[in-house]
Design an enzyme around this catalytic site. Structure first.
Site, PDB file in Angstrom:
ATOM      1  N   GLN A 295      21.488  58.662  37.621  1.00  0.00           N
ATOM      2  CA  GLN A 295      21.400  57.894  38.861  1.00  0.00           C
ATOM      3  C   GLN A 295      22.759  57.285  39.208  1.00  0.00           C
ATOM      4  O   GLN A 295      23.413  56.665  38.368  1.00  0.00           O
ATOM      5  CB  GLN A 295      20.330  56.786  38.696  1.00  0.00           C
ATOM      6  CG  GLN A 295      19.951  56.070  39.979  1.00  0.00           C
ATOM      7  CD  GLN A 295      19.211  56.952  40.985  1.00  0.00           C
ATOM      8  OE1 GLN A 295      18.544  57.909  40.628  1.00  0.00           O
ATOM      9  NE2 GLN A 295      19.357  56.629  42.256  1.00  0.00           N
TER      10      GLN A 295
ATOM     11  N   LYS B 275      10.846  58.465  42.786  1.00  0.00           N
ATOM     12  CA  LYS B 275      10.922  59.763  42.099  1.00  0.00           C
ATOM     13  C   LYS B 275       9.767  59.888  41.109  1.00  0.00           C
ATOM     14  O   LYS B 275       9.108  60.926  41.042  1.00  0.00           O
ATOM     15  CB  LYS B 275      12.279  59.888  41.375  1.00  0.00           C
ATOM     16  CG  LYS B 275      13.436  60.028  42.352  1.00  0.00           C
ATOM     17  CD  LYS B 275      14.809  59.882  41.716  1.00  0.00           C
ATOM     18  CE  LYS B 275      15.864  59.870  42.822  1.00  0.00           C
ATOM     19  NZ  LYS B 275      17.227  59.634  42.393  1.00  0.00           N
TER      20      LYS B 275
ATOM     21  N   ASP C 150      20.071  67.606  41.003  1.00  0.00           N
ATOM     22  CA  ASP C 150      20.762  66.967  42.135  1.00  0.00           C
ATOM     23  C   ASP C 150      21.666  67.974  42.859  1.00  0.00           C
ATOM     24  O   ASP C 150      22.114  67.705  43.972  1.00  0.00           O
ATOM     25  CB  ASP C 150      21.669  65.840  41.616  1.00  0.00           C
ATOM     26  CG  ASP C 150      21.058  64.461  41.762  1.00  0.00           C
ATOM     27  OD1 ASP C 150      20.236  64.266  42.670  1.00  0.00           O
ATOM     28  OD2 ASP C 150      21.427  63.569  40.968  1.00  0.00           O
TER      29      ASP C 150
HETATM   30  N1  GUN Z   1      21.788  57.430  44.156  1.00  0.00           N
HETATM   31  C1  GUN Z   1      21.356  57.431  45.447  1.00  0.00           C
HETATM   32  N2  GUN Z   1      20.926  58.664  45.806  1.00  0.00           N
HETATM   33  C2  GUN Z   1      21.084  59.458  44.712  1.00  0.00           C
HETATM   34  C3  GUN Z   1      20.801  60.828  44.458  1.00  0.00           C
HETATM   35  O1  GUN Z   1      20.346  61.586  45.319  1.00  0.00           O
HETATM   36  N3  GUN Z   1      21.104  61.268  43.209  1.00  0.00           N
HETATM   37  C4  GUN Z   1      21.641  60.470  42.241  1.00  0.00           C
HETATM   38  N4  GUN Z   1      21.905  60.995  41.037  1.00  0.00           N
HETATM   39  N5  GUN Z   1      21.911  59.178  42.458  1.00  0.00           N
HETATM   40  C5  GUN Z   1      21.625  58.678  43.684  1.00  0.00           C
END
Ligand code: GUN
Length: 279
Positions: free
Chosen positions: A91, A47, A114
């Protein structure tokens, strides 16, 4: 034929970079991580890398694994009120002493890049969402960018998770697709897949979709992601299916490519913020 997710993602990122340059402010994305889970850290690195490519500021707030739910919610509220941060994600997964639902609901829906809050999921249901969760959004984008029509087509989605299967089936319906959702309790999945124009696999079950279960010319989007002996597998029997279908490889189709949608959502959240200034 292979649908190359990396190529589509790079195109989207370079278009996004140009749009971000035109904004009057620099977007900023904040990620909260509890603990030091190496898989989470590697997702966060991806990211951060993509944010840098498109010109988005990135901040990681890493907390102790023992942080209380109250303190985590307090931090989320302070970021909600910080006008220099436009997108926020917490996360997942979170440790067991934290109520994940309560944490997601604490995020300001306008910063929820998200697309996990109930407000944004409700809007997705109504077809009015502007912040849509990244994996379902990516699948739609990948089909559109690959010139695979959705309108009027029969699409079989395999998997009914809250993060992929359910929102994706709604998005496909909103696009005019006729959608069948199969899941672990569905008997004879091939009865449905044999009539599909598009099959989307999101079951986490390697080699689930075999050559005899589909028609030649079918489009297959494989969201499956299972690690066996250090090797990543999707849900399709890729070698057998590739010669007579259009198919995404795993890795290289969906998976980390969805990060392009996170960047797009951060851009959208920034434009939402900017238009709120002129209200
Ligand atoms: N953990 C694995 N994929 C994701 C995601 O797309 N968003 C979040 N917040 N946590 C994750």
């Amino acid at each position: 034929m292979i649908i190359d997710g990396k190529y589509v993602a790079n195109n989207i990122l370079s278009k996004l970079q140009k749009e971000i340059e035109k904004l009057s402010i620099k977007p900023k994305l904040c990620v909260i991580l509890m603990g030091e889970n190496p898989t989470s850290l590697s997702y966060i690195k991806q990211k951060e890398r993509s944010a840098k490519v498109v010109g988005i500021d990135f901040e990681l707030r890493q907390l102790s694994i023992n942080t209380t739910e109250k303190d985590l919610i307090h931090l989320i509220h302070s970021i909600n009120n910080d006008s220099t941060i436009h997108g926020l994600i917490v996360q997942l997964p979170l440790p067991a002493h934290i109520n994940t639902h309560a944490i997601i609901e604490a995020i300001n829906p306008k910063k929820d890049v998200d697309g996990f809050t109930s407000e944004n999921i409700g809007k997705l249901f109504l077809g009015t969402a502007n912040l849509i969760s990244c994996t379902p959004k990516w699948v739609i984008k990948l089909l559109q960018e690959s010139h695979v029509p959705i309108y009027g087509k029969h699409i079989v989605v395999i998997g009914k998770s809250n993060i992929v299967g359910k929102p994706l089936s709604l998005l496909l319906m909103n696009e005019g697709g006729t959608v069948t959702v199969c899941h672990k309790d569905t008997q004879d999945i091939e009865v449905f897949t044999k009539h599909a124009d598009i099959v989307i696999l999101a079951a986490g079950c390697p080699w689930l979709l075999k050559k005899n279960m589909v028609r030649p010319g079918v489009t297959i989007i494989d969201v499956g992601f299972t690690v066996i002996d250090g090797k990543i597998h999707g849900d399709a029997d890729f070698e057998a299916l590739e010669p007579f279908s259009s198919i995404t490889p795993v890795p290289g189709g969906v998976g980390p490519m969805t990060v392009a949608m996170l960047m797009e959502n951060t851009y959208i959240a920034t434009t939402i913020y900017l238009s709120s200034l002129s209200e």
